[in-house]
Design a protein around this motif. Structure first.
Motif, PDB file in Angstrom:
ATOM      1  N   THR A 263      -8.131   2.846   5.190  1.00 24.87           N
ATOM      2  CA  THR A 263      -6.709   3.128   5.005  1.00 24.87           C
ATOM      3  C   THR A 263      -5.854   2.109   5.751  1.00 24.87           C
ATOM      4  OG1 THR A 263      -7.189   5.493   4.763  1.00 24.87           O
ATOM      5  CG2 THR A 263      -4.922   4.882   5.280  1.00 24.87           C
ATOM      6  N   ILE A 264      -6.259   1.754   6.969  1.00 23.52           N
ATOM      7  CA  ILE A 264      -5.529   0.736   7.730  1.00 23.52           C
ATOM      8  C   ILE A 264      -5.511  -0.592   6.983  1.00 23.52           C
ATOM      9  CG2 ILE A 264      -5.597  -0.689   9.826  1.00 23.52           C
ATOM     10  CD1 ILE A 264      -6.677   1.764  11.314  1.00 23.52           C
ATOM     11  N   SER A 265      -6.656  -0.988   6.432  1.00 22.07           N
ATOM     12  CA  SER A 265      -6.722  -2.264   5.712  1.00 22.07           C
ATOM     13  C   SER A 265      -5.810  -2.260   4.488  1.00 22.07           C
ATOM     14  CB  SER A 265      -8.168  -2.575   5.301  1.00 22.07           C
ATOM     15  OG  SER A 265      -8.609  -1.724   4.259  1.00 22.07           O
ATOM     16  N   ASP A 266      -5.682  -1.101   3.827  1.00 24.79           N
ATOM     17  CA  ASP A 266      -4.811  -1.016   2.654  1.00 24.79           C
ATOM     18  C   ASP A 266      -3.339  -1.061   3.045  1.00 24.79           C
ATOM     19  OD1 ASP A 266      -6.862  -0.975   0.886  1.00 24.79           O
ATOM     20  OD2 ASP A 266      -6.791   1.168   0.463  1.00 24.79           O
ATOM     21  N   ILE A 267      -2.969  -0.422   4.143  1.00 24.25           N
ATOM     22  CA  ILE A 267      -1.583  -0.491   4.613  1.00 24.25           C
ATOM     23  C   ILE A 267      -1.211  -1.939   4.931  1.00 24.25           C
ATOM     24  CG2 ILE A 267      -0.002   0.146   6.478  1.00 24.25           C
ATOM     25  CD1 ILE A 267      -1.491   2.823   6.673  1.00 24.25           C
ATOM     26  N   LEU A 268      -2.161  -2.654   5.512  1.00 18.88           N
ATOM     27  CA  LEU A 268      -1.887  -4.035   5.913  1.00 18.88           C
ATOM     28  C   LEU A 268      -1.852  -5.010   4.741  1.00 18.88           C
ATOM     29  CD1 LEU A 268      -4.073  -4.229   9.141  1.00 18.88           C
ATOM     30  CD2 LEU A 268      -1.580  -4.473   9.041  1.00 18.88           C
ATOM     31  N   SER A 269      -2.709  -4.796   3.721  1.00 17.86           N
ATOM     32  CA  SER A 269      -2.834  -5.892   2.748  1.00 17.86           C
ATOM     33  C   SER A 269      -3.054  -5.501   1.291  1.00 17.86           C
ATOM     34  CB  SER A 269      -3.990  -6.804   3.170  1.00 17.86           C
ATOM     35  OG  SER A 269      -5.232  -6.154   2.980  1.00 17.86           O
ATOM     36  N   ASN A 270      -2.915  -4.233   0.954  1.00 14.61           N
ATOM     37  CA  ASN A 270      -3.144  -3.840  -0.434  1.00 14.61           C
ATOM     38  C   ASN A 270      -1.868  -3.987  -1.260  1.00 14.61           C
ATOM     39  OD1 ASN A 270      -3.793  -2.722  -2.867  1.00 14.61           O
ATOM     40  ND2 ASN A 270      -4.770  -0.895  -2.032  1.00 14.61           N
ATOM     41  N   GLY A 271      -1.766  -5.107  -1.992  1.00 12.92           N
ATOM     42  CA  GLY A 271      -0.643  -5.310  -2.900  1.00 12.92           C
ATOM     43  C   GLY A 271       0.483  -6.144  -2.315  1.00 12.92           C
ATOM     44  N   GLN A 272       1.444  -6.451  -3.166  1.00 12.02           N
ATOM     45  CA  GLN A 272       2.543  -7.331  -2.778  1.00 12.02           C
ATOM     46  C   GLN A 272       3.643  -6.621  -1.992  1.00 12.02           C
ATOM     47  OE1 GLN A 272       3.943  -9.630  -6.108  1.00 12.02           O
ATOM     48  NE2 GLN A 272       1.957 -10.600  -6.432  1.00 12.02           N
ATOM     49  N   SER A 273       3.470  -5.322  -1.765  1.00  6.59           N
ATOM     50  CA  SER A 273       4.404  -4.612  -0.886  1.00  6.59           C
ATOM     51  C   SER A 273       3.776  -4.363   0.479  1.00  6.59           C
ATOM     52  CB  SER A 273       4.820  -3.280  -1.522  1.00  6.59           C
ATOM     53  OG  SER A 273       3.701  -2.426  -1.677  1.00  6.59           O
ATOM     54  N   SER A 274       2.588  -4.906   0.701  1.00  3.31           N
ATOM     55  CA  SER A 274       1.889  -4.686   1.975  1.00  3.31           C
ATOM     56  C   SER A 274       2.486  -5.553   3.076  1.00  3.31           C
ATOM     57  CB  SER A 274       0.404  -5.006   1.824  1.00  3.31           C
ATOM     58  OG  SER A 274       0.217  -6.378   1.536  1.00  3.31           O
ATOM     59  N   ARG A 275       2.171  -5.186   4.308  1.00  9.11           N
ATOM     60  CA  ARG A 275       2.766  -5.857   5.467  1.00  9.11           C
ATOM     61  C   ARG A 275       2.383  -7.332   5.557  1.00  9.11           C
ATOM     62  NH1 ARG A 275       2.880  -1.750  10.589  1.00  9.11           N
ATOM     63  NH2 ARG A 275       3.720   0.086   9.520  1.00  9.11           N
ATOM     64  N   LEU A 276       1.103  -7.626   5.409  1.00 10.01           N
ATOM     65  CA  LEU A 276       0.677  -9.018   5.557  1.00 10.01           C
ATOM     66  C   LEU A 276       1.270  -9.906   4.463  1.00 10.01           C
ATOM     67  CD1 LEU A 276      -3.099  -8.717   6.567  1.00 10.01           C
ATOM     68  CD2 LEU A 276      -1.078  -8.860   8.034  1.00 10.01           C
ATOM     69  N   TYR A 277       1.344  -9.392   3.237  1.00  7.05           N
ATOM     70  CA  TYR A 277       1.891 -10.211   2.150  1.00  7.05           C
ATOM     71  C   TYR A 277       3.368 -10.505   2.384  1.00  7.05           C
ATOM     72  CZ  TYR A 277       3.259 -11.881  -2.425  1.00  7.05           C
ATOM     73  OH  TYR A 277       3.764 -12.659  -3.442  1.00  7.05           O
ATOM     74  N   ILE A 278       4.130  -9.476   2.707  1.00  7.24           N
ATOM     75  CA  ILE A 278       5.576  -9.662   2.876  1.00  7.24           C
ATOM     76  C   ILE A 278       5.880 -10.553   4.082  1.00  7.24           C
ATOM     77  CG2 ILE A 278       7.724  -8.477   3.488  1.00  7.24           C
ATOM     78  CD1 ILE A 278       6.812  -6.146   1.754  1.00  7.24           C
ATOM     79  N   ASN A 279       5.241 -10.286   5.208  1.00  6.20           N
ATOM     80  CA  ASN A 279       5.600 -10.974   6.452  1.00  6.20           C
ATOM     81  C   ASN A 279       4.964 -12.352   6.604  1.00  6.20           C
ATOM     82  OD1 ASN A 279       7.114  -8.708   7.183  1.00  6.20           O
ATOM     83  ND2 ASN A 279       5.384  -7.769   8.252  1.00  6.20           N
ATOM     84  N   ARG A 337       5.643   7.950   4.032  1.00  4.17           N
ATOM     85  CA  ARG A 337       5.706   7.362   2.692  1.00  4.17           C
ATOM     86  C   ARG A 337       4.733   6.196   2.568  1.00  4.17           C
ATOM     87  NH1 ARG A 337       8.064   3.165   0.097  1.00  4.17           N
ATOM     88  NH2 ARG A 337       8.702   3.493  -2.073  1.00  4.17           N
ATOM     89  N   GLU A 338       4.642   5.363   3.614  1.00  2.65           N
ATOM     90  CA  GLU A 338       3.740   4.223   3.589  1.00  2.65           C
ATOM     91  C   GLU A 338       2.286   4.673   3.508  1.00  2.65           C
ATOM     92  OE1 GLU A 338       3.468  -0.085   5.891  1.00  2.65           O
ATOM     93  OE2 GLU A 338       4.100   1.688   7.018  1.00  2.65           O
ATOM     94  N   LEU A 339       1.967   5.724   4.252  1.00  2.00           N
ATOM     95  CA  LEU A 339       0.607   6.256   4.222  1.00  2.00           C
ATOM     96  C   LEU A 339       0.306   6.902   2.872  1.00  2.00           C
ATOM     97  CD1 LEU A 339      -2.082   7.083   5.469  1.00  2.00           C
ATOM     98  CD2 LEU A 339      -0.913   9.055   6.505  1.00  2.00           C
ATOM     99  N   GLN A 340       1.243   7.695   2.358  1.00  2.00           N
ATOM    100  CA  GLN A 340       1.004   8.396   1.098  1.00  2.00           C
ATOM    101  C   GLN A 340       0.849   7.426  -0.062  1.00  2.00           C
ATOM    102  OE1 GLN A 340       0.512  11.795   1.097  1.00  2.00           O
ATOM    103  NE2 GLN A 340      -0.322  11.286  -0.932  1.00  2.00           N
ATOM    104  N   LYS A 341       1.579   6.328  -0.030  1.00  5.68           N
ATOM    105  CA  LYS A 341       1.461   5.309  -1.081  1.00  5.68           C
ATOM    106  C   LYS A 341       0.041   4.765  -1.135  1.00  5.68           C
ATOM    107  CE  LYS A 341       2.884   1.166  -0.265  1.00  5.68           C
ATOM    108  NZ  LYS A 341       3.699  -0.039   0.014  1.00  5.68           N
ATOM    109  N   VAL A 342      -0.540   4.500   0.035  1.00  6.91           N
ATOM    110  CA  VAL A 342      -1.899   3.972   0.097  1.00  6.91           C
ATOM    111  C   VAL A 342      -2.912   5.020  -0.359  1.00  6.91           C
ATOM    112  CG1 VAL A 342      -3.696   3.289   1.720  1.00  6.91           C
ATOM    113  CG2 VAL A 342      -1.454   2.212   1.825  1.00  6.91           C
ATOM    114  N   GLU A 347      -6.782   7.248  -4.366  1.00  3.89           N
ATOM    115  CA  GLU A 347      -7.189   8.299  -5.295  1.00  3.89           C
ATOM    116  C   GLU A 347      -7.262   7.766  -6.720  1.00  3.89           C
ATOM    117  OE1 GLU A 347      -4.391  11.443  -4.696  1.00  3.89           O
ATOM    118  OE2 GLU A 347      -5.442  12.240  -2.943  1.00  3.89           O
ATOM    119  N   ALA A 348      -6.318   6.906  -7.095  1.00  5.60           N
ATOM    120  CA  ALA A 348      -6.328   6.319  -8.436  1.00  5.60           C
ATOM    121  C   ALA A 348      -7.548   5.420  -8.623  1.00  5.60           C
ATOM    122  CB  ALA A 348      -5.045   5.527  -8.669  1.00  5.60           C
ATOM    123  N   ARG A 349      -7.885   4.654  -7.571  1.00  8.80           N
ATOM    124  CA  ARG A 349      -9.051   3.764  -7.643  1.00  8.80           C
ATOM    125  C   ARG A 349     -10.338   4.577  -7.800  1.00  8.80           C
ATOM    126  NH1 ARG A 349     -12.427   2.761  -3.748  1.00  8.80           N
ATOM    127  NH2 ARG A 349     -10.986   3.367  -2.077  1.00  8.80           N
TER     128      ARG A 349
END
Length: 413
Positions: A263-279, A337-342, A347-349
Motif C-alpha cells: 500500500t505504501i508503494s502504491d501511495i508513492l508511485s502508482n499512477g500519474q497522481s502519485s507523490r513521486l510522479y508529481i514531485n 482519500r489518498e489511502l482509499q484511492k489506492v 481491489e480492481a487489480r
C-alpha cells in the motif's frame, strides 16, 4: 466468490479445480515449489534452466510444443526466486492432452546430453543478452548481493554467473530434477469448463501412479537484520542515463507487513497522481522515470526505489530528493482519500486478475503455496484492513538508513 475443490492424491500431489462454464477452454497450471532460493550457492540458475529443459522433450513425447499446438492450446512458464510455474490453456475437450504432456515430463524428463547442451546454450545466450548487453540489465546481479549476505535471495533466477550453468553436468541436473519435480512438491490447479469430478478423475488417471520424491529440503539460512547502511557505485558505458536504486528489507509475502508495504508503494508511485510522479517528474523534473515497488517474496523481501535521472541532474541531488519524499511520507499526514484511492485500485487489480480462467488457475496454485488457498476470495480484505496508523508505523521502521542499501549506477563519462 470463486468456488473450488481441493484434493491431495496418495502420492502427495495437490489438485485444485474451479469450474467456469463461461469459457470453452481450460487452464492447467502446475506450480513446482522450487525456485532460485533452493539452489546450491555454487550451482545457481538451475530452476531457470529447467524452465527451458521442461520443454525439451520427455520419455514418450519428443516435441512438447507440437502436441500443444496440434490440440489448439498454448503453453508457457516462468521462474522466480520462490517457485516455478508452468501452464497450458487448451480447449476443454482436449484437456487430456495437457495432462498427458505435464504428467510425462513430471515422470520422466529427457536427460540426454544433447538436450542439456541445447538448452544450456539458450540460457547462456539469454544471460548475455538480458544481463550483460542490455542497459541496466545487471542491476540485480549487483543489488541482490548488496542487500543479502546470507539468504539465497542474494542471486537472481538467472544465476550468479554464466559459469554455474556452463559447468552444469548431466548428473547434477538429473539430481536437481529428482529432488524437486515430483508430485509431492507440486500444486496442479485447473480452471475452466470442466466439472470437479471429471477433473479429479483425469488427474488421478494421469498423475496418480507417479512416485513421490519424499525429499526433505534443508532449512534456508535467514537473513540477519541489517544494522548499517550499505552503498555501491558502479559505472557502465552502455546506459543512457544515471540511475539510482535504494532497497529496504521488509516482511514476507504472508505477513501483514507485506500488505502495508504494498500500500505504501502504491501511495508513492502508482499512477500519474502519485507523490513521486508529481514531485520528482512532473514538477521537479529530476527524473525521467521513478518508481517504488516491492518484491513480494516468500521469505522477507525488499522495498525498492528506482529512478532514471533527467539530463544534467546530479546523482546526489536525485538521492536527496528521494530521501525528502521519504521524510515527508513519514512526517506529513496521509489523507483517508489518498489511502482509499489506492485500496480501490488494488481491489480492481485483484478482481481483474481473476476474471479469466487462466488467472484463476494461477492464483489458486499460488495462494495454496502461500498456505491459504482461500486468499483468492479474501486477499482484498487484507488490503482493506491496512490503516493510516499502520502505514506510519511501518514507514518509520522500514525507511531507516541502517536498513538501506543504495546503488548508484552511473553512465561512464
Amino acid at each position: 466468490m470463486i468456488k473450488f475443490t481441493r484434493h491431495t492424491l496418495d502420492n502427495g500431489l495437490t489438485m485444485i479445480c474451479n469450474t467456469d462454464t463461461s469459457t470453452p477452454f481450460v487452464s492447467v497450471n502446475i506450480l513446482y515449489k522450487v525456485g532460485a532460493r533452493d539452489e546450491d550457492h555454487n550451482r545457481t540458475g538451475f530452476a531457470h534452466l529447467f524452465e527451458h529443459l521442461m520443454f525439451g522433450g520427455s520419455k514418450h513425447i519428443a516435441d512438447y510444443d507440437y502436441h500443444v499446438q496440434k490440440a489448439g492450446g498454448d503453453s508457457n512458464a516462468f521462474t522466480n526466486n520462490d517457485y516455478t510455474n508452468y501452464y497450458i490453456t487448451i480447449p476443454a475437450p482436449n484437456i487430456e492432452t495437457a495432462l498427458w504432456l505435464e504428467s510425462d515430463r513430471m515422470l520422466a524428463l529427457d536427460f540426454s546430453q544433447k538436450s542439456l547442451d541445447v538448452q544450456r546454450n539458450v540460457v547462456i545466450e539469454e544471460f548475455k543478452q538480458r544481463y550483460f548487453n542490455n542497459p541496466y540489465g545487471d542491476i540485480w546481479l549487483k543489488l541482490r548481493p548488496l542487500a543479502y549476505k546470507v539468504h539465497p535471495y542474494q542471486w537472481p533466477t538467472i544465476g550468479k554467473n554464466i559459469d554455474h550453468i556452463a559447468g552444469a553436468s548431466l548428473e547434477e541436473v538429473e539430481d536437481f530434477f529428482h529432488r524437486f519435480y515430483a508430485p509431492d512438491n507440486a500444486i496442479l490447479s485447473i480452471s475452466g469448463n470442466i466439472t470437479d469430478e471429471k477433473a479429479l478423475e483425469l488427474v488421478k488417471k494421469w498423475f496418480g501412479d507417479i512416485p513421490p520424491a519424499r525429499y526433505k529440503r534443508k532449512a534456508l539460512p535467514m537473513e540477519p537484520q541489517q544494522t548499517e547502511e550499505r552503498r555501491l557505485v558502479c559505472e557502465h558505458n552502455k546506459v543512457p542515463a544515471d540511475a539510482i536504486y535504494k532497497v529496504y528489507h521488509m516482511g514476507d509475502r504472508r505477513s501483514d507487513n507485506f500488505y502495508t508495504c504494498d500500500t505504501i508503494s502504491d501511495i508513492l508511485s502508482n499512477g500519474q497522481s502519485s507523490r513521486l510522479y508529481i514531485n520528482l517528474i512532473k514538477n521537479g523534473k529530476l527524473f525521467s522515470e521513478v518508481d517504488a515497488y516491492i518484491t513480494g517474496d516468500m521469505d522477507p523481501g525488499l522495498f525498492i526505489f528506482s529512478g532514471k535521472l533527467s539530463e544534467g541532474v546530479a546523482i546526489e541531488e536525485a538521492e536527496a530528493a528521494i530521501q525528502n519524499e521519504i521524510d515527508h511520507f513519514i512526517e506529513d499526514p496521509i489523507s483517508e482519500r489518498e489511502l482509499q484511492k489506492v485500496i480501490n485500485k488494488t481491489e480492481a487489480r485483484i478482481s481483474y486478475s481473476e476474471i479469466n480462467y487462466q488467472g484463476k488457475s494461477a492464483n489458486l496454485a499460488f495462494f495454496d503455496y502461500l498456505g491459504d488457498v482461500n486468499l483468492i476470495n479474501s486477499e482484498s480484505t487484507r488490503y482493506a484492513e491496512v490503516s493510516l496508523d499502520s502505514i506510519k508505523q511501518t514507514a518509520r521502521e522500514l525507511f531507516s538508513a541502517k536498513n538501506c542499501s543504495t546503488l548508484w549506477y552511473l553512465k561512464d563519462k
